[in-house]
Design an enzyme around this catalytic site. Structure first.
Site, PDB file in Angstrom:
ATOM      1  N   SER A 250      74.148 -47.865  11.961  1.00 19.77           N
ATOM      2  CA  SER A 250      73.968 -49.081  10.636  1.00 19.77           C
ATOM      3  C   SER A 250      72.091 -48.334  11.784  1.00 19.77           C
ATOM      4  O   SER A 250      72.082 -48.399  12.675  1.00 19.77           O
ATOM      5  CB  SER A 250      74.324 -49.912  11.220  1.00 19.77           C
ATOM      6  OG  SER A 250      73.245 -50.611  10.677  1.00 19.77           O
ATOM      7  N   ASP A 251      71.229 -48.481  10.334  1.00 22.04           N
ATOM      8  CA  ASP A 251      70.195 -48.719  10.698  1.00 22.04           C
ATOM      9  C   ASP A 251      69.572 -50.159  11.053  1.00 22.04           C
ATOM     10  O   ASP A 251      69.384 -50.948   9.725  1.00 22.04           O
ATOM     11  CB  ASP A 251      69.349 -47.527   9.567  1.00 22.04           C
ATOM     12  CG  ASP A 251      68.132 -47.647   9.235  1.00 22.04           C
ATOM     13  OD1 ASP A 251      67.570 -47.990  10.637  1.00 22.04           O
ATOM     14  OD2 ASP A 251      67.381 -46.549   9.072  1.00 22.04           O
ATOM     15  N   ASN A 252      69.494 -50.219  12.429  1.00 17.14           N
ATOM     16  CA  ASN A 252      69.074 -50.814  13.093  1.00 17.14           C
ATOM     17  C   ASN A 252      69.705 -52.370  12.704  1.00 17.14           C
ATOM     18  O   ASN A 252      71.123 -52.527  12.224  1.00 17.14           O
ATOM     19  CB  ASN A 252      67.424 -51.351  12.775  1.00 17.14           C
ATOM     20  CG  ASN A 252      66.732 -52.340  13.210  1.00 17.14           C
ATOM     21  OD1 ASN A 252      67.631 -53.576  13.454  1.00 17.14           O
ATOM     22  ND2 ASN A 252      65.302 -52.796  13.495  1.00 17.14           N
TER      23      ASN A 252
END
Length: 713
Positions: A250-252
């Site tokens: 995941s992006d952050n």
């Protein structure tokens, strides 16, 4: 069938060997021993090692243009030219070497998983702050640079994921820059054709050619469905069609943002399940409760306990993560403790290579009357002016003129320092800042004007910084920030020869500079040795040979501006602005030199081929000037009449060559399926019979191109 309709084996089938089988057995055995809590912990990026089962921690960091640690701010690291500058070299071999050196520094800091490269194709809107993180606006160029980066970071063959290499993460999947209003994370609404023609090719290359180990989805939604829950993107295309068999990170905080940003889910638990089912394997906060310090009392665990059928998704995600840890050899080595006070990841040879890259990244945009290069033996005094001319060492060790995601270099050489060192007392240096980048004060103008008037020539250093660009720093205007343009006008009015040096991360609307200043050098963020490289170019020890990988607009009203245009009302008077020029200020592929080059007419090995055949096209390039220089020879292709609309031209090959005065080199490109195909109405990749315009030259603009026609039967 792959997603273009072509027969191909998946990457996973190609990579199956004894080692993969053994790893699969180990992973299966380990999962059978793990509790649900332990599996969920594996899916958390910053989870500690599992001492009970001996599962190691996989430390992560950023590696866009050198090593940048997310959590631990220690260790001198080499900062190379930012991605947009690396792309401007048009030399993938440099990017591969940079990534290989970065991997060594990462390993020395205990990092084994990096969130790079950025494979976003910039869609022609430089209001978007993250332009600097991309290699450019063309899918082929981004693909070549991206593949080179991944091979350098991960290693290839027997060296892949060894003790000197790490795992790469290609991002942001997919179409992330196709946002509205140039806003980071804005929704992307596009046709399937645009998705497949422009945004997917770099990821396809990353998977099939470079075997990238990890993929990161974008923050945004794609046609109404957030990327982090988009089964069509993450499963149907990424895994089934492209054959990706690594893990998706995941992006952050984006799994949680399914609730807090996209308003799809109504709870964190629902968000986690949506992400899991779509195929997101690892997230910074996936499954954690509101108390982020708790790893074992989680909302995700509660949800799985209530619905045991969902545990198969947990097992699947955990399996992919453990597989990555085995491939990286983390189970076979003990983690080494790092002393923040003594660790030094940077190496002298790496810093020297950063310098070499910087010299090749610079682009000469204008040079009227051959003002550049300056003669160090004839010039007596030189004014160095501008907010970007010098930057003191900041307290936290970061420099704003290095670009986003830059590491902690032991030093940074400014333009002032570089020129002062280069001239070594032979030239009197008159320095004046003139103005601050973020200020509207003109208080420093008088000092700057005085410095200019007291000098034989002026180097005026303007542009942007981390404060005016980068992630989360989008703009509605592309003019020089603050009163910089007024400073340029004031210095120009002194009548002194002026050289503008741009240090920035995005194309800017620099019309006054383009119209009035005789010499303009675009240097982007050139890394820790920026000042030395710029000084070399100003005094002729380096002949700039870089080329633009993004188009410069004349005005924000033109946006998006990119060479990837389709036909319009040609010659009818329509399809034009009534109040402004439609063309870019500086086009994709553009860049001058201190010497001149002449292209011969292209020659085809065979002027007629069939739809499954191939041929070659060659061109002679001659240095017709008095200095040695580099030229980037560019190949563009257009199917003249086809069953679907096409772009006017698309880059399909390039080669950077170096020529001595009077020297001629022959550059040859292949023309086959990869270069001639289009996506037909059924979204199948085919070569259709007909005529093709083959263009070779110094930039994407027609006046710089030599053309020949190829017939396909």
């Amino acid at each position: 069938m792959d997603f273009f309709g072509c027969k191909s084996e998946s990457v996973s089938k190609k990579l199956k060997n004894t080692e993969d089988v053994e790893i699969a057995k180990k992973v299966e055995n380990l999962i059978s021993k793990m509790t649900l809590d332990e599996k969920i912990a594996e899916m958390t990026q910053d989870a500690p090692a599992n001492d009970r089962l001996g599962i190691p921690y996989m430390k992560y960091g950023e590696a866009l243009h050198g090593m940048w640690l997310v959590l631990d701010y220690y260790g001198n690291t080499t900062v190379y030219p930012q991605a947009i500058a690396a792309g401007s070299t048009w030399e993938p071999e440099l990017v591969e070497k940079m990534a290989s050196q970065t991997a060594r520094e990462a390993r020395s800091l205990g990092v084994t998983h990096c969130y790079s490269p950025n494979l976003d194709v910039i869609s022609g809107d430089p209001r978007y702050g993250r332009v600097e993180e991309s290699y450019g606006e063309d899918p082929y160029l981004v693909s070549r640079m991206g593949v080179a980066f991944i091979k350098g970071l991960q290693g290839i063959g027997e060296e892949q994921f060894d003790e000197n290499h790490v795992m790469a993460t290609a991002k942001h999947f997919v179409g992330y820059p196709e946002n509205r209003r140039g806003i980071n994370g804005g929704f992307s609404d596009m046709s399937e054709r645009r998705l497949r023609e422009v945004y997917l090719p770099p990821f396809e290359a990353a998977i099939k050619e470079a075997q990238v180990g990890s993929i990161m989805p974008g923050h945004q939604d794609y046609n109404g469905v957030p990327c982090h829950m988009n089964t069509y993107l993450l499963q149907d295309i990424l895994r089934d069609e492209l054959g990706f068999d690594g893990f998706i990170v995941s992006d952050n905080n984006d799994v949680a943002r399914l609730e807090t940003m996209h308003f799809i889910s109504e709870s964190r638990a629902e968000s986690a399940i949506l992400g899991l089912k779509a195929g997101v394997d690892m997230d910074l906060v996936i499954g954690k409760s509101v108390d982020l310090s708790s790893y074992h009392s989680t909302i995700l665990k509660d949800t799985i306990t209530q619905n045991p059928k969902l545990e198969k998704y947990i097992d699947q995600a955990t399996s992919r993560i453990l597989t990555a840890k085995y491939k990286l050899g983390l189970f076979d080595s003990e983690p080494k403790e790092k002393d923040p006070k003594t660790v030094n990841a940077g190496r002298k040879e790496h810093q020297e290579f950063s310098y070499e890259m910087a010299k090749k990244a610079m682009i000469l945009l204008k040079n009227d009357n051959n003002l550049l290069p300056l003669d160090i033996d004839s010039i007596k005094s030189l004014a160095i002016i501008g907010p970007n001319a010098h930057e003191e060492q900041p307290q936290k060790g970061t420099y704003s003129l290095l670009g986003g995601y830059s590491g902690l270099p032991p030093y940074y050489t400014s333009v002032l320092e570089g020129i002062t060192s280069k001239t070594n007392g032979k030239v009197k240096i008159n320095y004046a800042r003139g103005c601050d980048l973020m200020s509207n004060s003109k208080e420093g103008f008088a000092e700057a004007i005085n410095a200019a008037e007291s000098s034989d020539a002026v180097v005026l250093v303007v542009g942007g910084s981390r404060k005016t660009g980068g992630e989360g720093v989008d703009r509605s205007s592309l003019d020089l920030y603050g009163v910089q343009n007024e400073l340029v006008e004031a210095i120009h009015k002194t009548g002194k020869p002026v050289i503008v040096v741009l240090i920035n991360g995005r194309p800017l609307t620099i019309n006054y500079i383009a119209e009035n200043i005789p010499s303009v050098l675009e240097t982007w963020y050139s890394g820790m040795r920026s000042g030395d490289a710029i000084a070399d170019a100003i005094f002729g020890d380096v002949n700039p040979g870089g080329k633009l990988t993004v188009s410069f607009p004349r005005d924000v009203g033109q946006l998006p501006v990119t060479y990837l245009e389709r036909p319009d009302f040609i010659g009818s008077g329509k399809g034009l602005y009534k109040d402004a020029d439609k063309t870019p200020l500086y086009p994709f592929g553009y860049g001058l030199s201190y010497t001149t080059f002449e292209y011969s007419s292209p020659k085809l090995e065979s002027s007629i081929i069939n739809t499954y055949g191939s041929t070659k096209v060659s061109v002679d390039v001659t240095n017709t000037g008095q200095r040695q220089g580099d030229e980037v020879v560019q190949l563009y292709v257009r199917d003249n009449y086809a069953s679907v609309g096409r772009y006017l031209k698309m880059l399909k090959g390039f080669e950077r060559i170096s020529l001595k005065p009077g020297e001629t080199k022959t550059v040859t490109f292949n023309l086959g399926f990869d270069e001639l195909n289009i996506l037909n109405q059924d979204m199948i990749k085919v070569v259709e019979p007909g005529s093709f315009t083959i263009s070779i030259g110094a930039s994407s603009i027609d006046r710089d191109l030599q053309k020949v026609t190829l017939e396909v039967e």
